[in-house]
Design a protein around this motif. Sequence first.
Motif: not given
Length: 73
Positions: A36-64
């Motif tokens: 999470y921290n590495r993704f946030a840093s490399s994409l220049e977004i907050s860690t909280k945004t990464v957490y929310r995004a991955i939760s959404k991606l899981i709920s949509l079935g894009i990420v397992k």
Amino acid sequence: MATHYYDLTESERAIVFKLASHALEHPGGMSFEGRYNRFASSLEISTKTVYRAISKLISLGIVKKETTVKRKC
């Protein structure tokens, strides 16, 4: 992903591509929490945004997300 492309924000799409890129470099799965921290840093977004995004991606079935147990050697 094509089905949900317009349901995703720019950050969420960037995270999907980052996850895919990482999966190609390191096949066999990965630990989300450690990235999470590495993704946030490399994409220049907050860690909280990464957490929310991955939760959404899981709920949509894009990420397992699978639970695994690390073997002790």
